[in-house]
Design an enzyme around this catalytic site. Structure first.
Site, mmCIF file in Angstrom:
data_model
loop_
_atom_site.group_PDB
_atom_site.id
_atom_site.type_symbol
_atom_site.label_atom_id
_atom_site.label_comp_id
_atom_site.label_asym_id
_atom_site.label_seq_id
_atom_site.Cartn_x
_atom_site.Cartn_y
_atom_site.Cartn_z
ATOM 1 N N CYS A 42 -4.173 -22.892 -55.491
ATOM 2 C CA CYS A 42 -3.837 -24.034 -56.352
ATOM 3 C C CYS A 42 -4.264 -23.862 -57.802
ATOM 4 O O CYS A 42 -4.025 -24.746 -58.617
ATOM 5 C CB CYS A 42 -4.437 -25.314 -55.774
ATOM 6 S SG CYS A 42 -6.233 -25.413 -55.972
ATOM 7 N N CYS B 205 -20.086 -15.615 -51.081
ATOM 8 C CA CYS B 205 -19.418 -14.405 -50.602
ATOM 9 C C CYS B 205 -17.956 -14.788 -50.366
ATOM 10 O O CYS B 205 -17.657 -15.540 -49.433
ATOM 11 C CB CYS B 205 -20.105 -13.960 -49.319
ATOM 12 S SG CYS B 205 -19.457 -12.437 -48.653
HETATM 13 ZN ZN ZN Z 1 -7.330 -24.384 -54.123
#
Ligand code: ZN
Length: 150
Positions: A70, A139
């Site tokens: 996104c 991580c």
């Molecule tokens: Zn996202």
């Protein structure tokens, strides 16, 4: 279609929290948008093989790693460090607002899962064995990140 909830996301360019729509997509939409590998990691909580990917590095020495799902700003290049684990590692996000942390008991191990706050894609895990000043080690899967330079 139901209206997406408004959430606050930090914009690294403006340095402000901005009210934006949460990104809500169907499984079919995600499949179309992501590569198969991204889909398996980000929507099915998979993990790419360690050392299997090369994380892009900004030529200018400055950049923001954004969510590949996104475009939300996640981690500054300046908080990236070499952890030796074979996955990109960061000691701090651009803002805690941009991540969602969730307890994960998969594989019989208690871990903290890291998700994108805007589209709820799986990014990786966070551990308490990172470097100063935070002591955190985010991580993150390489395929879940895209680099925005400058
Ligand atoms: Zn996202």
């Amino acid at each position: 279609m139901a209206e997406a909830p408004k959430i606050e996301i930090y914009d690294a360019r403006t340095g402000k929290l901005e009210k934006v729509d949460a990104v809500v997509r169907s499984d079919a939409e995600w499949k179309k948008l992501l590569t198969l590998e991204q889909y398996q990691v980000m929507r099915k909580k998979g993990t790419e093989r360690a050392f299997s990917k090369v994380c892009a590095v900004p030529k200018s020495g400055k950049g923001i790693y954004q969510c590949a799902g996104c475009g939300t700003d996640l981690f500054a290049y300046g908080s990236k460090f070499e952890s030796g684990t074979g996955w990109p590692s960061f000691w701090d996000p651009v803002s805690p607002s941009n991540l969602k942390l969730k307890k994960d008991f998969g594989f019989g191990i208690s871990r903290v899962e890291v998700l994108c706050a805007r589209c709820e894609s799986h990014l990786g895990h966070v551990f308490n064995d990172g470097p100063a000043p935070t002591g955190q080690r985010y991580c993150i899967n390489t395929v879940a990140l895209k680099l925005s330079e400058g």
